[in-house]
Structure formats: C-alpha cells, structure tokens
Design a protein around this motif. Structure first.
Motif, PDB file in Angstrom:
ATOM      1  N   LEU A  96       0.817  -1.215   0.000  1.00  0.00           N
ATOM      2  CA  LEU A  96       0.000   0.000   0.000  1.00  0.00           C
ATOM      3  C   LEU A  96       0.848   1.261   0.000  1.00  0.00           C
ATOM      4  O   LEU A  96       0.391   2.313  -0.434  1.00  0.00           O
ATOM      5  N   SER A  97       2.066   1.152   0.514  1.00  0.00           N
ATOM      6  CA  SER A  97       2.970   2.301   0.475  1.00  0.00           C
ATOM      7  C   SER A  97       4.366   1.841   0.887  1.00  0.00           C
ATOM      8  O   SER A  97       4.589   0.632   1.042  1.00  0.00           O
ATOM      9  N   GLY A  98       5.285   2.791   1.093  1.00  0.00           N
ATOM     10  CA  GLY A  98       6.679   2.425   1.357  1.00  0.00           C
ATOM     11  C   GLY A  98       6.888   1.759   2.709  1.00  0.00           C
ATOM     12  O   GLY A  98       7.594   0.746   2.804  1.00  0.00           O
ATOM     13  N   SER A  99       6.281   2.307   3.756  1.00  0.00           N
ATOM     14  CA  SER A  99       6.497   1.734   5.088  1.00  0.00           C
ATOM     15  C   SER A  99       5.924   0.314   5.181  1.00  0.00           C
ATOM     16  O   SER A  99       6.609  -0.585   5.670  1.00  0.00           O
ATOM     17  N   PRO A 100       4.680   0.087   4.689  1.00  0.00           N
ATOM     18  CA  PRO A 100       4.194  -1.300   4.681  1.00  0.00           C
ATOM     19  C   PRO A 100       5.087  -2.231   3.856  1.00  0.00           C
ATOM     20  O   PRO A 100       5.345  -3.360   4.266  1.00  0.00           O
ATOM     21  N   GLY A 125      18.301   8.457   7.430  1.00  0.00           N
ATOM     22  CA  GLY A 125      17.534   7.231   7.195  1.00  0.00           C
ATOM     23  C   GLY A 125      16.036   7.452   7.325  1.00  0.00           C
ATOM     24  O   GLY A 125      15.586   8.582   7.554  1.00  0.00           O
ATOM     25  N   HIS A 126      15.266   6.369   7.182  1.00  0.00           N
ATOM     26  CA  HIS A 126      13.805   6.480   7.313  1.00  0.00           C
ATOM     27  C   HIS A 126      13.342   5.753   8.571  1.00  0.00           C
ATOM     28  O   HIS A 126      13.928   4.754   8.977  1.00  0.00           O
ATOM     29  N   LEU A 127      12.266   6.272   9.151  1.00  0.00           N
ATOM     30  CA  LEU A 127      11.653   5.677  10.355  1.00  0.00           C
ATOM     31  C   LEU A 127      11.516   4.162  10.239  1.00  0.00           C
ATOM     32  O   LEU A 127      11.802   3.426  11.181  1.00  0.00           O
ATOM     33  N   GLY A 179      19.713   2.723   1.653  1.00  0.00           N
ATOM     34  CA  GLY A 179      18.625   3.625   1.254  1.00  0.00           C
ATOM     35  C   GLY A 179      18.340   4.645   2.328  1.00  0.00           C
ATOM     36  O   GLY A 179      18.655   4.429   3.504  1.00  0.00           O
ATOM     37  N   ALA A 180      17.755   5.783   1.899  1.00  0.00           N
ATOM     38  CA  ALA A 180      17.614   6.917   2.817  1.00  0.00           C
ATOM     39  C   ALA A 180      16.517   7.857   2.361  1.00  0.00           C
ATOM     40  O   ALA A 180      16.023   7.767   1.234  1.00  0.00           O
ATOM     41  N   SER A 181      16.187   8.776   3.269  1.00  0.00           N
ATOM     42  CA  SER A 181      15.216   9.828   2.937  1.00  0.00           C
ATOM     43  C   SER A 181      15.903  11.171   2.725  1.00  0.00           C
ATOM     44  O   SER A 181      15.287  12.100   2.211  1.00  0.00           O
ATOM     45  N   ALA A 182      17.128  11.276   3.192  1.00  0.00           N
ATOM     46  CA  ALA A 182      17.811  12.574   3.090  1.00  0.00           C
ATOM     47  C   ALA A 182      19.313  12.355   2.932  1.00  0.00           C
ATOM     48  O   ALA A 182      20.105  12.759   3.777  1.00  0.00           O
ATOM     49  N   MET A 205      17.768  -2.864  -0.434  1.00  0.00           N
ATOM     50  CA  MET A 205      17.845  -1.436  -0.733  1.00  0.00           C
ATOM     51  C   MET A 205      16.427  -0.864  -0.749  1.00  0.00           C
ATOM     52  O   MET A 205      15.553  -1.401  -1.449  1.00  0.00           O
ATOM     53  N   ASP A 206      16.221   0.192   0.017  1.00  0.00           N
ATOM     54  CA  ASP A 206      14.962   0.936  -0.063  1.00  0.00           C
ATOM     55  C   ASP A 206      15.245   2.140  -0.961  1.00  0.00           C
ATOM     56  O   ASP A 206      15.811   3.139  -0.522  1.00  0.00           O
ATOM     57  N   MET A 207      14.856   2.022  -2.245  1.00  0.00           N
ATOM     58  CA  MET A 207      15.203   3.077  -3.215  1.00  0.00           C
ATOM     59  C   MET A 207      14.056   4.078  -3.381  1.00  0.00           C
ATOM     60  O   MET A 207      13.953   4.747  -4.421  1.00  0.00           O
ATOM     61  N   ALA A 208      13.189   4.188  -2.347  1.00  0.00           N
ATOM     62  CA  ALA A 208      11.986   5.023  -2.460  1.00  0.00           C
ATOM     63  C   ALA A 208      12.274   6.384  -3.106  1.00  0.00           C
ATOM     64  O   ALA A 208      11.607   6.776  -4.071  1.00  0.00           O
ATOM     65  N   HIS A 209      13.282   7.083  -2.573  1.00  0.00           N
ATOM     66  CA  HIS A 209      13.518   8.440  -3.076  1.00  0.00           C
ATOM     67  C   HIS A 209      14.028   8.463  -4.496  1.00  0.00           C
ATOM     68  O   HIS A 209      13.718   9.367  -5.262  1.00  0.00           O
ATOM     69  N   ILE A 210      14.840   7.478  -4.845  1.00  0.00           N
ATOM     70  CA  ILE A 210      15.580   7.584  -6.110  1.00  0.00           C
ATOM     71  C   ILE A 210      15.113   6.605  -7.173  1.00  0.00           C
ATOM     72  O   ILE A 210      15.791   6.425  -8.186  1.00  0.00           O
ATOM     73  N   THR A 231      10.463   0.012  -2.838  1.00  0.00           N
ATOM     74  CA  THR A 231      10.324   1.412  -3.249  1.00  0.00           C
ATOM     75  C   THR A 231       8.905   1.927  -2.997  1.00  0.00           C
ATOM     76  O   THR A 231       7.965   1.133  -2.962  1.00  0.00           O
ATOM     77  N   THR A 232       8.813   3.221  -2.814  1.00  0.00           N
ATOM     78  CA  THR A 232       7.518   3.864  -2.984  1.00  0.00           C
ATOM     79  C   THR A 232       7.390   4.160  -4.474  1.00  0.00           C
ATOM     80  O   THR A 232       8.359   4.037  -5.225  1.00  0.00           O
ATOM     81  N   THR A 233       6.198   4.573  -4.879  1.00  0.00           N
ATOM     82  CA  THR A 233       5.983   4.775  -6.314  1.00  0.00           C
ATOM     83  C   THR A 233       5.670   6.232  -6.651  1.00  0.00           C
ATOM     84  O   THR A 233       5.518   6.576  -7.822  1.00  0.00           O
ATOM     85  N   HIS A 234       5.590   7.078  -5.607  1.00  0.00           N
ATOM     86  CA  HIS A 234       5.068   8.437  -5.811  1.00  0.00           C
ATOM     87  C   HIS A 234       6.125   9.535  -5.691  1.00  0.00           C
ATOM     88  O   HIS A 234       5.786  10.699  -5.647  1.00  0.00           O
ATOM     89  N   LYS A 235       7.395   9.153  -5.607  1.00  0.00           N
ATOM     90  CA  LYS A 235       8.420  10.198  -5.446  1.00  0.00           C
ATOM     91  C   LYS A 235       9.037  10.478  -6.820  1.00  0.00           C
ATOM     92  O   LYS A 235       8.303  10.895  -7.722  1.00  0.00           O
ATOM     93  N   SER A 236      10.352  10.252  -6.976  1.00  0.00           N
ATOM     94  CA  SER A 236      10.953  10.577  -8.284  1.00  0.00           C
ATOM     95  C   SER A 236      10.346   9.749  -9.420  1.00  0.00           C
ATOM     96  O   SER A 236      10.403  10.148 -10.580  1.00  0.00           O
TER      97      SER A 236
HETATM   98  N1  PLP Z   1      11.401   4.674   2.576  1.00  0.00           N
HETATM   99  C1  PLP Z   1      11.988   5.855   2.372  1.00  0.00           C
HETATM  100  C2  PLP Z   1      13.442   5.898   2.058  1.00  0.00           C
HETATM  101  C3  PLP Z   1      11.235   7.025   2.449  1.00  0.00           C
HETATM  102  O1  PLP Z   1      11.831   8.217   2.274  1.00  0.00           O
HETATM  103  C4  PLP Z   1       9.856   6.945   2.720  1.00  0.00           C
HETATM  104  C5  PLP Z   1       8.991   8.143   2.796  1.00  0.00           C
HETATM  105  O2  PLP Z   1       9.336   9.238   2.643  1.00  0.00           O
HETATM  106  C6  PLP Z   1       9.305   5.685   2.951  1.00  0.00           C
HETATM  107  C7  PLP Z   1      10.104   4.563   2.853  1.00  0.00           C
HETATM  108  C8  PLP Z   1       7.885   5.514   3.387  1.00  0.00           C
HETATM  109  O3  PLP Z   1       6.979   5.677   2.443  1.00  0.00           O
HETATM  110  P1  PLP Z   1       5.430   5.927   2.818  1.00  0.00           P
HETATM  111  O4  PLP Z   1       5.369   7.292   3.351  1.00  0.00           O
HETATM  112  O5  PLP Z   1       4.787   5.708   1.505  1.00  0.00           O
HETATM  113  O6  PLP Z   1       5.062   4.886   3.835  1.00  0.00           O
END
Ligand code: PLP
Length: 439
Positions: A96-100, A125-127, A179-182, A205-210, A231-236
């Motif tokens: 459903l999203s990146g965290s799940p 990093g990410h939560l 992988g990271a958020s910042a 690898m959590d490539m959500a951002h990239i 990955t998430t699908t809604h960023k880059s």
């Molecule tokens: N992983 C990374 C690296 C993220 O930066 C984020 C969100 O910003 C997520 C996972 C989580 O994605 P979501 O907010 O869709 O749960």
C-alpha cells in the motif's frame, strides 16, 4: 449519481484549494512530485471497487479476470522499467505504500527480535528502517526487531562504511538496509554487499527516493548487488501513492524470497490490493520506458546540481559538499539559525520545503538543516536557470529569518509577522514571477 461538485461542495472546495496551493507554491519537498493526468485517471477509476485478495490466477473472490490482466501487466512493466530479467527477479506490486512494503520484507525474512541495521534517522535514514531513541522504540520496526543503526561520518557527510563493517561484525545483523530519505549521494552497494556476505545478512535497498533515477540509469543500480529492493511509487518515479517489493527468484540464505514476500504481503499484513493504485502504477511504469522519462530524470539531477552550486556560491554548507541525486541537504548551523524557522518563513512565500536533521543535531523538532528536492519543479518545467533563482529566493528567506532571529516578542515581532503575511512581502511576488516563466 452526482459529480463531486454537486454531491459534496465542501470536499470539492477543499480539493480546489489544495490544487491551487500545489500550483501556486514552489514545491521543493524531495519526496513529492506531480503525477500525470493519465495516472490520475486510472487512480480515480472503477478499479477502486474491486476486491482481489491473492495473486493473479489465485484469488479469493470471483470476477477478477480484468484485475488479473492488470496486475500481470503492472508486474511485467515493473520488471521492464528496471531492466530486470523475469527469470531472476520477481515483484509484488500490492504494497500500500513504502512503510508497509518495508515491514512486509522484515516479516518475510526475519523472526521477531532478529537483528537489523539501517541508516539512523537523524543521519538521513527512514523511520521504517528501525528508528529508536535512547528512551523509546519509535517505529514498528524497532519494536519488533532489534535495531542497531549505522551512521554518517560527520566530517565528510558520507556513510561511515568502516564503522558499519565493524559494528556489523560484532552485532551480526540478519538484514542490512541501504537507502535513505535525506542522503544526497549514492550508496556504495559493492561495499555493503561485502559486509552483508561477511556476516551472513540479507542486503535490501529501499530506493523510495531515487527509484525514478534508478529506472533511468542516472544513479548506481542497486539490483546488481541487493537481494531485495523496495520502493515507494510516488516520489521521483512520478506514480500514484503506493509501494513495490522486488526480490531475487533464487533462494537467498536458504529462503525462498518469492513465496516468503508474497505471503507477507497477503495474508501476512494486507487484505485486498488497491487496484486503482495498481492501475495508476502500470501507467507510470509504461511512461518510465519512454525517452521523455529518461530526459526528465537527467534534468532532475542537473537541476539539483545547479541548485547546489548556487547555494555553495552563496556560502551555504551542504552535507557531503554537494549532490549526485535529486536533493540537497543544507546545514544552517554555521549561520546560527535552525531549519524550522526557515521552513516557516519560506512557507509564507509559498516556497515549500522541509526542515531536516543534520548529523550531530540535538533536536528533531528544531533541526539544523533544510532538505530541498528537484523532482516536482522539474516536472513543472523548471530548468537549471530557474533552479539558480530558486537558490536565490531561498537565500532571501534565510536572510529574512536571520533578521527576525532576535524578534522574540513585542511589537517588532508583530510588525514582522504582519510584513511576511502581507501581499507586500517581496518574496511572494518573486515566486509568482518565477512560476510565470514556465506557465
Ligand atoms: N522509505 C523511504 C526511504 C522514504 O523516504 C519513505 C517516505 O518518505 C518511505 C520509505 C515511506 O513511504 P510511505 O510514506 O509511503 O510509507
């Protein structure tokens, strides 16, 4: 059956206001983007009505022949977008999203209280990679698993791989997360692979951002070295809000990742897939194979470099001294101000970015940095020239914040607040002028 405007003018009105805000502001949040009209159409379609628990061909409800076709198409496009061979890699497009998606991977390959290592949240990093404070296990990941974060070398702003290696040798994690958020640089996947192999850990690898940059091959390719990529699908990537998990098809460390991950998604943690999102994702992944998409991702990076260079010319300190991707992290501490105040002042001029921790910060609520991303305004048509102006406008906002720093209370503060919220606040006009260049 009425349209939204007639059925619910209140919600219609809120959506209209939000649309106006999105198009009026300089959207510089690194994790946000504007998706296409075609994606929006799929997301707003009848696909939202259907239940389809299970996978194509193996559903728990009838009437899924078209949903099966859609999900298979989406899976094929996902593999194609990242140039993956379907014999070696599989994908689940239902998260459903990146965290799940991340938690589903942990559920698939770990037992409760197994050990993991991800980049520490205050270091980028990410939560969902296991954040905890000395007092509290903050995310579900750190509640159910034992987390020992790795960190940056504070002098270089780069991941401290030597320390990661030393800690991993002692801590012996079962999973290492890249992988990271910042983080404005690439991860050193070959080095992380070596560390993971030495301690017998999975490498994810959590490539959500990239993920958009990876699909266009403008940054290093994590698939060459990792066992699992989320990955998430809604960023880059510019898709709808959702998630994906890619996994190696051959067993890794004795685990059949395909069945473990598919079972963790459903029935482990989710019920019915969001088929409207999968429809939108399929549309986005088709676009990801176009020359237009590749040109866009190249521009995301060159625009971000232009922004970084101008900020450095203006004397700003950037974490790691620059960027190789879609974001820059500005360390404001040498100026004696914090990211929270700058975020607030810029918000008043419709410049939208976020305060961000920088390595060594004491407080997450009043952190010492700001994070600035290029994907959204690149979608809106900005080039390097506009991003140089963006840097100048951010600088103006910082100078105003510096002037206001000592106005803690009293009539001078009230005058200042009146000024920055009035139409005469010069930054507002400059933001509008900049927007007009690409209208
Ligand atoms: N992983 C990374 C690296 C993220 O930066 C984020 C969100 O910003 C997520 C996972 C989580 O994605 P979501 O907010 O869709 O749960």
């Amino acid at each position: 059956d009425y349209g939204l405007g007639e059925a619910d003018p209140e919600v219609r009105g809120i959506i209209d206001k939000e649309k106006d805000r999105q198009f009026r502001s300089l959207e510089l949040i690194a994790s946000e983007n504007f998706t296409s009209r075609a994606v929006m159409e799929a997301v707003g379609s009848c696909l939202t009505n259907k239940y389809s628990e299970g996978l194509p061909g193996k559903r728990y409800y009838g009437g899924n022949e078209h949903i099966d076709e859609l999900e298979i198409l989406c899976q094929e496009r996902a593999l194609a977008a990242f140039n993956l061979d379907g014999k070696q890699w599989g994908v689940n497009v239902q998260p459903l999203s990146g965290s799940p998606a991340n938690f589903e991977v942990y559920t698939a390959v770990l037992n409760p209280h197994d050990r993991i290592m991800g980049l520490d949240l205050p270091h980028g990093g990410h939560l969902s990679h296991g954040f905890m404070t000395p007092k509290r296990r903050v995310s579900g990941t750190s509640i159910y698993f034992e987390s020992m974060p790795y960190r940056l070398d504070e002098s270089s702003g780069l991941v401290d791989y030597d320390m990661l290696e030393k800690t991993a040798t002692l801590f012996r994690p079962k999973l290492i997360i890249a992988g990271a958020s910042a983080y404005p640089r690439d991860f050193d996947y070959p080095r992380m692979r070596k560390i993971a192999d030495a301690v017998g850990a999975f490498l994810m690898m959590d490539m959500a951002h990239i993920s958009g940059l990876v699909a266009a091959s403008v940054v290093a390719n994590p698939f060459e070295y990792c066992d699992i990529v989320t990955t998430t699908t809604h960023k880059s990537l510019r898709g709808p809000r959702g998630g994906m998990i890619f996994f190696k098809k051959d067993p890794v460390l004795g685990v059949d990742l395909e069945s473990a991950i598919n079972n963790a998604v459903f029935p482990g943690l989710q019920g019915g897939p969001h088929n409207h999102t999968i429809g939108g994702l399929a549309v986005c992944l088709k676009y990801a194979k176009s020359p237009d998409f590749k040109a866009y991702q190249n521009k995301v990076v060159s625009n971000c470099r232009a922004l970084a260079s101008r900020l450095m010319e203006l004397g700003y300190k950037l974490v790691s001294g620059g960027t190789d991707n879609h974001l820059v992290l500005v360390d404001l501490r040498p100026l004696g101000i914090d990211g929270a105040r700058v975020e607030k002042i810029l918000d008043m001029a419709s410049i939208t970015l976020n305060k961000n921790s920088v390595a060594g910060d004491k407080s997450a609520l009043v952190p010492g940095g700001i994070r600035i991303g290029s994907p959204a305004m690149t979608t809106r048509g900005f080039s390097e020239n506009e991003f140089v102006i963006v840097a100048d406008l951010i600088n103006e906002g910082v100078q105003i914040t510096l002037e206001a720093k000592n106005l803690v209370s009293g009539s001078k503060l009230q005058d200042f607040m009146r000024f920055v919220t009035s139409p005469e606040f010069p930054l507002i006009g400059k933001v509008l002028d900049l927007q007009k260049r690409v209208e």
